[in-house]
Design a protein around this motif. Structure first.
Motif, short mmCIF file in Angstrom:
data_model
loop_
_atom_site.label_atom_id
_atom_site.label_comp_id
_atom_site.label_asym_id
_atom_site.label_seq_id
_atom_site.Cartn_x
_atom_site.Cartn_y
_atom_site.Cartn_z
N CYS A 161 40.83 47.49 42.50
CA CYS A 161 41.68 46.30 42.53
C CYS A 161 41.29 45.33 43.66
N ASN A 162 40.38 45.73 44.52
CA ASN A 162 40.06 44.91 45.70
C ASN A 162 39.54 43.53 45.33
N ASP B 41 41.43 40.13 46.52
CA ASP B 41 40.72 39.18 47.38
C ASP B 41 40.66 37.80 46.71
N LYS C 209 40.50 51.22 44.83
CA LYS C 209 39.48 50.26 45.25
C LYS C 209 39.09 49.29 44.14
#
Length: 620
Positions: free
Chosen positions: A201-202, A206, A199
């Motif tokens: 890296c989200n 994005d 998570k």
């Protein structure tokens, strides 16, 4: 008194060492085509003071400017020398008198190197504009902030012992989504790792989507941590394994990544710290990318040139010491075959076009040699030359044993490694490969392009000839006999020819060929030529006399020979490609029997050497 004598002795040893190093310096400069002069000028060549041996621009300039105003400092990339031009000859004389033999710091292992200066009339360094980035390659600088960089680095729990963390050649590696297999640059699509992408890296992903850097959300991540000096070999991520876009985030340190086109073009690309490298299109599918193992990189000095290529103006280059770098490489798993526009390097499309071995009966001898000898050597010339730098001792003995002033022909000279062995001989070479002859020309050797069956030299005028690893490439006994006859035609009465051909018996008495190193000997009885040419397995014994021998393209050692990288003579070459060369390997006694069919010669000596059958024949 004893102390004084010790100092005197030490001083003599130092002078002797300095003379030795100065001689080596002069040999290097002559090899590089640099002409020095004895009279004072404004310009000096600084041997041993270059980017190639770890001397940075800043350290060298600090030393040089103590003797006067420096107008320019030219530091060619990857060369162990540089050129300095002072505002006045007096300043150059001062530097020449004071700096020869002086040590300066090196960025390579923190060692010091001794400078050696010589005057030059003028500095002529060919400036080439930096090449453009490979098509489809983009770099997004500062894609994350310094604070986000620390968060990402801290989020990798290296100490956690699980199946997602690996150790690869002293490098720490961690996989998410799917494990990336380094043995085949692929993944097992049926074995996803639990948990998917992390998570943390989200936010980054994005941001990449919002900025239009990627079209597809990745589902595979490999995190690598590189210590200074570590690298990765050139490669293309397998087409069938991943979709078009591959992105890599560099944290902790900047790096120079080398991109190479199949035509030999090399583009060193600076990837700054906290930047994102995006490979798509041609840069992803056709160009290899890799990182040369070394502890410092050549980079641009000028502001605003941190991004882009680094082979431009030589008065703007310096060295950057590498630090610990962590890369986050994101990929999207491909489900289905690849249909890219680069079938020559596409595993999906090559699998559809896989061909069976060639049929001997379908090829005339000339066609066989053209397809599996001439074309192959023309394509692999640069890489082949980089592996042919150590002369065989017994060939050297033959050349050194000839009389001073002898005229010698090297028929099938390749890159000319034997032409300059004995400086007291007049040697001329010839080869069927234009690209190999061009390499001879670059080395200032006399050589021409011709076929070994029709050598355009005056008959009966040579004291000696050599034919090293050539005649085994002819496809019939008649053509092999004609090649020997052509050598004899060149010789004057009493002249000698040395001939080497590959031996079928690679293990003979107690002398085993290097070709079988780490291989296995076959206990099977050798077979005669089959209707189709077998493809030989390297490092194993021969089981057929007529066969195809693979040539595997590999990355050259950095700094040893850069022809494979810099020459544009190869066509569609990529490390990992395989070419097949035709050979007729000789049985024991076959070469002597062949020479015995030539009138007017006698075999003076025959022996086995380096996995070859060898003869010396003399013209009567």
């Amino acid at each position: 008194m004893l102390e004084c004598n010790a100092r005197t002795k030490l001083s003599k040893e130092q002078k002797k060492q300095m003379k030795k190093e100065a001689k080596a310096k002069n040999i290097l400069l002559r090899h590089e085509g640099i002409e020095t002069v004895s009279r004072p000028t404004k310009s000096l060549v600084v041997a041993n003071g270059g980017l190639g041996n770890g001397v940075s621009r800043e350290h060298l300039l600090d030393v040089l400017k103590t003797h006067g105003l420096v107008e320019s400092l030219i530091m060619p990339p990857n060369k162990p020398y540089s050129f300095v031009t002072y505002a006045s000859p007096e300043a150059a004389v001062s530097a020449y008198s004071s700096l020869s033999g002086q040590e300066v710091p090196s960025m390579d292992e923190e060692q010091k190197v001794s400078l050696y200066l010589s005057f030059v009339d003028k500095v002529e360094v060919k400036e080439t504009p930096p090449p453009a980035l490979p098509p489809g390659l983009r770099i997004a600088e500062n894609i994350v902030s310094p604070e986000e960089e620390l968060v990402l680095l801290d989020s990798i729990q290296w100490e956690t012992d699980n199946s997602n963390q690996k150790s690869l050649k002293h490098r720490r590696v961690k996989h998410y989504g799917y494990e990336f297999r380094y043995d085949n640059n692929n993944v097992d699509k049926d074995q996803p790792l639990p948990g998917g992408l992390p998570k943390f890296c989200n936010v980054l992903l994005d941001r990449c989507v919002a900025q239009g850097l990627i079209q597809n959300m990745p589902d595979q991540l490999t995190v690598n941590q590189y210590e200074p000096g570590q690298g990765i070999p050139p490669h293309i991520d397998t087409h069938s394994a991943f979709e078009d876009e591959i992105i890599s985030l560099s944290l902790g340190s900047e790096i120079v990544m080398d991109f190479r086109h199949p035509d030999g073009t090399c583009v060193p690309v600076m990837v700054p710290q906290r930047s994102l490298l995006v490979m798509s299109g041609e840069s992803r599918y056709l160009w290899t990318h890799g990182i040369t193992p070394r502890k410092f990189d050549v980079i641009q000095v000028s502001e605003g040139q941190s991004v882009g290529t680094v082979s431009g103006n030589t008065d703007e280059l310096t060295l950057s010491k590498r630090g610990t770098r962590t890369s986050f490489t994101f990929r999207k798993i491909r489900h289905g075959s690849c249909k890219c526009a680069f079938p020559s390097v596409c595993d999906s499309q090559q699998a559809l076009e896989k061909k069976s071995p060639p049929q001997v009966k379908d090829l005339e001898p000339e066609s066989l040699e053209m397809e599996y000898v001439h074309k192959v050597y023309e394509d692999i010339a640069g890489h082949f030359s980089s592996t042919r730098h150590t002369p065989w001792p017994k060939v050297v003995d033959f050349l050194m044993g000839l009389s001073v002033g002898s005229l010698v022909a090297d028929v099938g000279c390749g890159n000319g490694k034997y032409i300059g062995i004995n400086k007291s001989l007049y040697m001329i070479g010839c080869d069927r490969s234009k690209n190999l002859v061009d390499i001879c020309g670059e080395r200032k050797f006399e050589a021409c392009v011709c076929d070994a069956l029709s050598v355009p030299f005056r008959r009966g005028s040579f004291d000696a000839c050599i034919s090293i690893a050539v005649i085994h490439h002819f496809a019939t006994e008649e053509r092999r006999l004609a090649a020997v006859q052509e050598l004899v035609h060149l010789l004057k009465s009493g002249g000698k020819a040395l001939i080497y051909v590959w031996a079928m018996e690679q293990e003979y008495k107690k002398s085993k060929s290097k070709y079988l190193k780490d291989g296995k000997l076959s206990n099977e009885t050798p077979q005669e030529s089959a209707p189709s040419l077998p493809i030989h397995t390297n490092r194993t014994a021969f089981d057929s006399q007529d066969l195809l021998v693979p040539w595997h393209l590999k990355e050259n050692n950095q700094g040893r020979n850069n022809e494979f990288c810099s020459a544009k003579r190869e066509k569609q070459l990529l490390p990992g490609s395989v070419y097949h060369r035709y050979y007729h390997v000789f049985r024991e006694g076959e070469l002597e029997a062949l020479c015995g069919r030539v009138t007017g010669v006698t075999v003076r000596h025959s022996y086995h050497d380096q996995g070859n059958w060898c003869v010396i024949v003399e013209k009567l």
